[in-house]
Design a protein around this motif. Structure first.
Motif, PDB file in Angstrom:
ATOM      1  N   PRO A 136       0.842  -1.203   0.000  1.00 42.16           N
ATOM      2  CA  PRO A 136       0.000   0.000   0.000  1.00 42.16           C
ATOM      3  C   PRO A 136       0.879   1.256   0.000  1.00 42.16           C
ATOM      4  O   PRO A 136       1.899   1.288   0.695  1.00 42.16           O
ATOM      5  N   ILE A 158       2.275   2.724   3.257  1.00 40.94           N
ATOM      6  CA  ILE A 158       3.315   1.948   3.942  1.00 40.94           C
ATOM      7  C   ILE A 158       4.635   2.058   3.188  1.00 40.94           C
ATOM      8  O   ILE A 158       5.693   2.270   3.782  1.00 40.94           O
ATOM      9  N   LEU A 204       6.010   5.415   3.759  1.00 42.17           N
ATOM     10  CA  LEU A 204       6.433   5.544   5.160  1.00 42.17           C
ATOM     11  C   LEU A 204       7.811   4.921   5.347  1.00 42.17           C
ATOM     12  O   LEU A 204       8.707   5.500   5.967  1.00 42.17           O
ATOM     13  N   GLY A 205       7.980   3.731   4.758  1.00 35.83           N
ATOM     14  CA  GLY A 205       9.291   3.092   4.809  1.00 35.83           C
ATOM     15  C   GLY A 205      10.335   3.926   4.081  1.00 35.83           C
ATOM     16  O   GLY A 205      11.430   4.154   4.589  1.00 35.83           O
ATOM     17  N   TYR A 227      11.633   6.854   6.105  1.00 32.13           N
ATOM     18  CA  TYR A 227      12.692   6.506   7.060  1.00 32.13           C
ATOM     19  C   TYR A 227      14.017   6.275   6.330  1.00 32.13           C
ATOM     20  O   TYR A 227      15.058   6.773   6.724  1.00 32.13           O
ATOM     21  N   ILE A 279      -6.739   5.150   8.964  1.00 28.97           N
ATOM     22  CA  ILE A 279      -5.445   5.563   9.501  1.00 28.97           C
ATOM     23  C   ILE A 279      -5.658   6.833  10.314  1.00 28.97           C
ATOM     24  O   ILE A 279      -6.611   7.574  10.077  1.00 28.97           O
ATOM     25  N   ILE A 291      -3.190   9.888  11.628  1.00 20.11           N
ATOM     26  CA  ILE A 291      -1.836  10.415  11.776  1.00 20.11           C
ATOM     27  C   ILE A 291      -1.823  11.638  12.683  1.00 20.11           C
ATOM     28  O   ILE A 291      -0.851  12.366  12.727  1.00 20.11           O
ATOM     29  N   GLY A 307       6.285  12.506  15.110  1.00 21.36           N
ATOM     30  CA  GLY A 307       6.681  11.255  14.481  1.00 21.36           C
ATOM     31  C   GLY A 307       6.163  10.017  15.193  1.00 21.36           C
ATOM     32  O   GLY A 307       6.361   8.909  14.715  1.00 21.36           O
ATOM     33  N   LEU A 360       3.884   7.765  13.055  1.00 25.72           N
ATOM     34  CA  LEU A 360       4.501   6.863  12.089  1.00 25.72           C
ATOM     35  C   LEU A 360       5.098   5.652  12.799  1.00 25.72           C
ATOM     36  O   LEU A 360       5.031   4.531  12.302  1.00 25.72           O
ATOM     37  N   GLU A 361       5.660   5.870  13.993  1.00 29.97           N
ATOM     38  CA  GLU A 361       6.207   4.728  14.736  1.00 29.97           C
ATOM     39  C   GLU A 361       5.095   3.760  15.114  1.00 29.97           C
ATOM     40  O   GLU A 361       5.248   2.543  14.993  1.00 29.97           O
ATOM     41  N   ILE A 410       2.234   3.337  13.622  1.00 27.50           N
ATOM     42  CA  ILE A 410       1.732   2.654  12.436  1.00 27.50           C
ATOM     43  C   ILE A 410       2.717   1.572  12.005  1.00 27.50           C
ATOM     44  O   ILE A 410       2.316   0.447  11.689  1.00 27.50           O
ATOM     45  N   SER A 411       4.023   1.889  12.033  1.00 24.07           N
ATOM     46  CA  SER A 411       4.964   0.862  11.571  1.00 24.07           C
ATOM     47  C   SER A 411       4.963  -0.338  12.513  1.00 24.07           C
ATOM     48  O   SER A 411       5.125  -1.470  12.069  1.00 24.07           O
ATOM     49  N   VAL A 422       1.838  -2.359  11.624  1.00 23.81           N
ATOM     50  CA  VAL A 422       1.951  -2.992  10.305  1.00 23.81           C
ATOM     51  C   VAL A 422       2.935  -4.154  10.351  1.00 23.81           C
ATOM     52  O   VAL A 422       2.688  -5.227   9.804  1.00 23.81           O
ATOM     53  N   THR A 455      -2.764  -2.079   6.313  1.00 23.60           N
ATOM     54  CA  THR A 455      -3.648  -0.925   6.196  1.00 23.60           C
ATOM     55  C   THR A 455      -4.866  -1.202   5.318  1.00 23.60           C
ATOM     56  O   THR A 455      -5.732  -0.355   5.205  1.00 23.60           O
ATOM     57  N   LEU A 459      10.195  -2.502   7.244  1.00 28.05           N
ATOM     58  CA  LEU A 459       8.771  -2.247   7.031  1.00 28.05           C
ATOM     59  C   LEU A 459       8.355  -2.608   5.603  1.00 28.05           C
ATOM     60  O   LEU A 459       7.371  -3.313   5.375  1.00 28.05           O
TER      61      LEU A 459
END
Lengths: 333, 336
Positions: free
Chosen positions: A123, A126, A129-130, A133, B78, B80, B257, B260-261, B263-264, B267, B273, B315
């Motif tokens: 998706p 995701i 998002l990866g 980072y 989601i 955020i 942030g 995002l942490e 969510i990761s 996941v 998602t 991820l």
């Protein structure tokens, strides 16, 4: 079939309402502070928001196909950092070469994300998002946590964002670049097959596939376009601020997405226009630039920006509902 | 197997060892053990009761967000705005405390602020169902962060350490077990039971797999969405409490942030998602895997930037791996 020209069609369109908002904003600010609508101020505004404006176009590509990219801030940081490091170590390089390096890196980053999304079936949220980072981490790692400071840049590079040679001495280089890119994208989305394919994939992916459009390739292309523009903006950013830091562009993705959303680009895909994106980015730029001018404390700016985004999306829904209703009415008759 | 209504479900699948071993959670357990072995080699002090609990306090405070975030992702949505909600709640806590209120009242205000933030998200999303959660929570994220900036400007608010019981939320221990750990285990257990053992949980799965079908089978989709978003806000405030207790102060820029942490973590735990997939133990395992991994790499002075790259790649690979041809390859082998 040619559409009939109607006054109602114009007044109910998204772009018109945005134009009215922009004009109202300008008048309001101008009444409070007459320094706003001056050539110098306008040049300053467009110069400083060129990055957001250009990237919003790329983001529109991605949003049109129903995707999203929250990695752009990191991609900008990474590509800009790589280009700046190269310039630091090879001061003799011409400006254009530095820009090309940044653009190539940005495009590669974007293409990688596109590949992961279309062939890895990850998706978009995701995958990016990866990517956010990874690219942010790489931006720090390539620079070994150092900055590239102004004295390490060549004068030619620093001057690019300040001088006017692309605009024949009339307009700032960045403004010329922004205008050229907007015109190109307007043509691209309106009159080229590839541009129309993007809309087709966004409004109905299955129908597009049945009619012979290679969805995966279109998706990768959209992310590559965004990567290309982000890479370009990475170079613009470092040239404009005359320094490169590992954390540059943090949170920029939110500004860019916000500009698109205010400009009427739908997150479900298939809906949005170049003019709308321009007006959306302009609205956000005016708000960001004008609030300090009319004496609003800097601490209020973030909240006001958030309110505007929420108001814009809700207004979007309400007008859409009215439009749908009107369409149904027309059918009944 | 006879159910409440007296029907007999004959299509109950027999227990399949091969399938059970190929499950995602088993894979997570393997990674979890691997991370712990690696950490034990890195530091001789790691594999002790004290060492392990010290490691957990480095990441548990933000893990409270993962619990409701798992629900949100299960719905296929989601949120955020949680990081900003944490900041706003912590600021409210500090302001009401420093205005002379007793700590208990300040804590209540903090929780209420969080719940209100979540409820606003829920309200907008249920009133305007066409809107994507991503964009609404993006807007409220900026709004909440902005409100925190208006409240505190660039100042910090603090002095929480003066109240002993509040300081103990993060630093206190019962025997060797940190209080935060106990509270986390209780919360996680409740969230897990609700998700897997109640009608509410089944309804969430139903909404996640097909919201329209869920609506037509009589599930009050919008009410459940509203409840879950409010819950997310509330638990962001819980995170704010522990964060404030641990740091002893609050600023408007804390917890950026965190969304995002969270969510990761969810996941990585297998709650994708897309909605309707994943289970709760996976998410809990993922919290500890990422937490211990970060702690262990920190012990050997691996740059936090390299850690970002590793976690980002992890991820992507985790979500991508089942979709690649590898899966087909395994299936063919199994068929033979």
């Amino acid at each position: 079939m040619k559409k009939k020209f109607s006054l109602k069609g114009i007044t109910s369109s998204r772009e018109t309402s945005l134009v009215i908002v922009v004009i109202l904003l300008c008048i309001l600010v101008q009444l409070r502070n007459s320094a706003f609508l001056t050539p110098g101020m306008m040049e300053n505004l467009f110069k400083n928001y060129a990055v957001t404006m250009i990237m919003a176009l790329g983001m529109m590509c991605v949003l049109l196909i129903g995707g999203i990219d929250i990695a752009v801030g990191s991609t900008l940081g990474f590509s800009g950092m790589c280009a700046s490091l190269f310039l630091r170590d090879h001061p003799g390089m011409p400006v254009i070469a530095i820009f090309l390096i940044s653009i190539v890196i940005g495009t590669v980053c974007g293409t990688l994300i596109g590949l992961v999304i279309s062939y890895g079936k990850v998706p978009p949220i995701i995958a990016t998002l990866g990517g956010m980072y990874v690219f942010r981490g790489l931006a720090y790692l390539v620079a070994k946590n150092e900055w590239v400071a102004a004295y390490q840049f060549t004068d030619g590079y620093k001057d690019f964002a300040q001088s006017k040679y692309l605009g024949f001495g009339l307009l700032n280089n960045l403004i010329v670049l922004t205008i050229v890119i907007y015109v190109l994208f307007f043509i691209f989305f309106k009159w080229t097959t590839v541009g129309r394919k993007i809309y087709a994939v966004g409004s109905n992916a299955e129908a597009a596939e049945v009619s012979g459009i290679k969805i995966k390739q279109v998706k990768i292309m959209c992310y590559a376009i965004l990567g290309f523009l982000t890479g370009l903006c990475g170079a613009i950013y470092t040239s404009l601020y005359a320094s490169a830091q590992g954390d540059m562009g943090t949170g920029l993705e939110m500004d860019v997405i916000a500009a698109c959303v205010v400009g009427g680009v739908s997150l479900n895909g298939g809906r949005g226009s170049v003019v709308g994106v321009f007006l959306g980015a302009l609205t956000m730029a005016i708000v960001g630039r004008a609030l300090p001018l009319i004496g609003v404390s800097q601490f209020w700016q973030t909240a006001i920006k958030g309110l505007i985004i929420i108001a814009a999306v809700i207004l979007n829904v309400l007008t859409q509902r009215v439009m749908d209703k009107n369409n149904l009415k027309g059918r009944e008759m | 197997m006879a159910t409440k209504s007296g029907r007999v479900i004959s299509a109950q699948k027999p227990f399949d060892w091969k399938k059970a071993l190929l499950k995602w959670e088993v894979f997570l357990v393997v990674i979890f053990i691997a991370v712990n072995i690696m950490n034990a080699f890195i530091s001789p002090y790691y594999l002790s009761v004290n060492g392990l609990f010290t490691a957990t306090s480095s990441f548990l405070e933000k893990s409270f967000i993962v619990l409701p975030m798992a629900y949100v992702l299960l719905l296929g949505e989601i949120d955020i705005s949680v990081g900003a909600t944490v900041a706003l709640s912590a600021c409210m806590l500090g302001i009401s405390f420093n205005a002379g209120m007793p700590m208990g009242a300040a804590v209540l205000i903090c929780l209420l602020t969080g719940a209100a933030c979540g409820a606003l998200n829920g309200l907008i999303l249920t009133r305007f169902q066409e809107l994507a959660p991503m964009i609404v929570t993006l807007g409220t994220q900026i709004l909440y962060r902005g409100l925190a900036e208006i409240l505190l400007e660039d100042q910090a608010t603090g002095g929480f350490t003066k109240v002993a019981w509040f300081k103990n939320l993060y630093w206190g221990k019962v025997g060797v077990v940190p209080i935060m750990f106990i509270i986390f285990v209780i919360c996680a257990a409740v969230f897990g039971v609700v998700m897997h053992g109640t009608t509410f949980g089944r309804r969430m799965y139903a909404i996640g797999s097909n919201p329209l079908a869920a609506k037509y089978s009589g599930i009050q989709v919008q009410r459940i969405r509203f409840i879950i978003y409010t819950l997310t806000g509330l638990f962001s405030a819980v995170t704010a409490l522990f964060l404030a207790s641990g740091m002893g102060s609050a600023r408007s820029n804390i917890a950026s942030g965190y969304e995002l942490e969270a969510i990761s973590m969810a996941v990585l735990g297998g709650i994708l998602t897309d909605g309707g997939k994943g289970n709760f133990p996976g998410a809990i395992l993922a919290i500890f895997i990422l937490g211990f991994l970060r702690y262990g790499l920190g012990l050997v002075n691996v740059a936090s930037q390299l850690m970002m790259v590793i976690i980002g790649l992890l991820l992507i690979v985790v979500v991508m791996a089942p979709n690649l041809n590898l899966g087909r390859f395994f299936k063919k082998k199994a068929a033979k």
